[in-house]
Scaffold this motif. Structure first.
Motif: not given
Length: 559
Positions: A426-446
């Motif tokens: 959780s100290k890495s930019a790569f993993w933090i940004f992946n958490q947000v993007s992959n969550f967005a993929y589940t309900r992208y339009n909202v």
């Protein structure tokens, strides 16, 4: 980075856009690069300037695999490099086009495309010097990779270099380099794009006159045997006229995949900045027309003059394209699911009843390790003038923050060694940004619209910050260069680390708001939030009924 359009899922596929000073609003040169690979961990490389004892040898490792390729002599002094930009504002990006498969390996070669980039950045003060270093390295030590396109920029010029090895039996490579005319933009995305080019004359030289490369009139440079080698191999007729020779059509002919998966990303950029690009849309969809030599005749030009000048925030957004507004818009077909998700999980091609179909390959993609917009500005000292606007993960949901090219360290959250592809932290930019993007993929339009708003607010803020930092650092340089560089280093590191902390909190906000299919908002001081349950769109409900018939139909009394 892509061996061929139909290559294995682990292959890399990257996108570069090139913008000259006369095509930018502030007079800066810019190149973009998305390093796309399902196994590439996004981090910000840093190589400090160094002096080396005579006789020093350096190990050369293949960038993709970490394989040791061999050793070469080190030069006495190497320059500082942060990411893909050095202390003199020289930046280099790449995309792999592959080309003729028999030229894709060379026994005993030591230089792969990755080491070629980073060695050259450590050894070059200008784009022209980078071209000279790159071509001499592969000639001297052999070229290990397949065909490659490179974007090379400095504070004054932008170049494209396309290169392919000679295969086994002959060391080195054949290549062509062309300077993008000022006021124009270009791009490449895993398909070789240089076709015909001027032969020797006032503005063009072959490699046996490399001593003239620094003559400003020279705008085209090519390997002395780029045509004769093709004739020797039977790729181009021996009686063929040299002036009609096309590099791309000879060494990497465009096919359906080269157009549909690669050239279409260049087209999406061109289409955003110039009217009339629809004339090339059929070509980019894979409908290629050929002449009697087998050359494609309906290709896009190598460069175009945009209808308006571009600013750095616009250029960032060009890296976020999903073919919106076209009939290939990835958010509009059935593959987008109920939430308009403009992403398709690999493989890129698939079969139904023996017929092959494809997913679109847009500029923004889920497998990006890192991307950047390198901005070089000739009116400022080099350490201030070069900004590597850097982001990790999918460009569509990432944030580009400013990394000045003269800094002496990088933010810890982006540093090499802070996590790996299979080591979450959780100290890495790569993993933090992946958490947000992959969550967005589940309900992208909202979910994604909230990301886009925050993304733009942060990038706009950073741009405003740099306008002030530029002035302060330029003034400091006149009195104390070391203090100015430490000032820039602190600024870049603080922005990177603060961004990751803010993005971590942002993930928490998004997760609380959108988890479990709900959309929740705080309701004043009440314990329970307001809850909205939007379900699916009417169109998607109709699709469910169409595919399930009466199975889900409610009969009798229902409450």
């Amino acid at each position: 980075m892509l061996v061929s359009a139909f290559s294995t899922p682990s292959a890399r596929a990257c996108t570069n856009y090139l913008i000259t000073r006369g095509a930018s609003t502030d007079g800066s040169n810019m190149i973009t690069y998305a390093a796309d690979s399902h196994v590439l961990y996004g981090e910000l490389y840093f190589r400090p300037a160094a002096d080396w004892p005579e006789g020093t040898m350096i190990d050369v490792y293949e960038w993709d695999t970490g394989k040791l390729l061999g050793k070469i002599p080190q030069i006495p002094h190497t320059y500082s490099v942060v990411g893909n930009m050095n202390e003199f504002q020289v930046a280099i990006g790449e995309t792999t086009y592959g080309g003729r498969s028999e030229l894709g390996s060379q026994e005993g070669a030591v230089i792969d495309y990755g080491s070629l980039i980073y060695l050259s950045l450590q050894r070059s003060k200008s784009a022209r010097e980078a071209i000279k270093v790159m071509t001499e390295l592969v000639e001297t030590y052999g070229y290990y990779s397949s065909g490659e396109s490179f974007s090379i920029s400095d504070a004054n010029e932008v170049w494209i270099l396309e290169l392919i090895g000679k295969g086994n039996g002959e060391k080195g490579a054949v290549w062509v380099a062309r300077m993008i005319p000022d006021g124009y933009v270009s791009g490449h995305a895993n398909q070789a794009r240089i076709t015909t080019f001027p032969l020797e004359g006032k503005t063009s030289i072959s490699s046996d006159k490399m001593d003239k490369i620094f003559n400003p009139e020279v705008q085209n440079i090519y390997a002395k045997d780029v045509i004769s080698f093709a004739k020797e191999k039977g790729y181009y007729p021996k009686e063929g006229k040299n002036k009609d020779f096309s590099f791309s059509d000879t060494y990497a002919p465009v096919d359906f995949g080269g157009a549909r998966f690669c050239e279409i990303r260049v087209w999406s950029f061109f289409n955003d900045v110039k009217e009339g690009m629809d004339q090339y849309f059929d070509y980019c969809k894979g409908k290629i027309e050929h002449d009697d030599k087998g050359y494609a005749t309906n290709r896009m030009p190598l460069w175009i003059k945009p209808d308006h000048k571009l600013n750095v925030l616009e250029v960032m957004d060009f890296m976020r394209n999903h073919l919106e507004g076209t009939d290939l818009d990835m958010s509009k077909d059935m593959g987008a699911g109920p939430y308009g998700n403009p992403y398709r999980w690999r493989p890129l091609t698939w079969k139904v009843d023996g017929v092959t179909y494809c997913n679109e390959r847009a500029t923004a993609t889920q497998q990006t390790g890192f991307s950047f917009v390198a901005q070089s500005r000739n009116w400022l000292p080099d350490a201030v003038g070069g900004i590597n606007w850097f982001g990790v993960d999918d460009a569509s949901s990432s944030v580009y923050f400013p990394v000045y090219c003269g800094i002496t360290r990088v933010p810890e959250t982006f540093a090499v060694g802070n996590g790996k592809m299979m080591d979450f932290t959780s100290k890495s930019a790569f993993w933090i940004f992946n958490q947000v993007s992959n969550f967005a993929y589940t309900r992208y339009n909202v979910i994604h619209p909230e990301i886009a708003v925050k993304q733009k607010a942060l990038e706009t803020k950073y741009l405003a910050f740099t306008n002030i930092i530029d002035l302060a650092a330029e003034g400091m340089f006149k009195n104390n260069k070391a203090t100015a560089i430490e000032f820039l280093t602190d600024f870049s590191c603080n922005q990177g680390n603060n961004l990751v902390a803010e993005w971590k909190d942002f993930y928490g906000y998004l997760f609380a708001k959108f988890m479990d299919g709900n959309i929740k908002e705080k309701d004043g001081d009440n314990q329970n939030p307001k809850v909205n349950q939007p379900g699916y769109s009417e169109e998607f409900y109709k699709t469910i009924v169409k595919t399930t018939g009466d199975k889900l139909k409610v009969v009798g009394n229902a409450h």
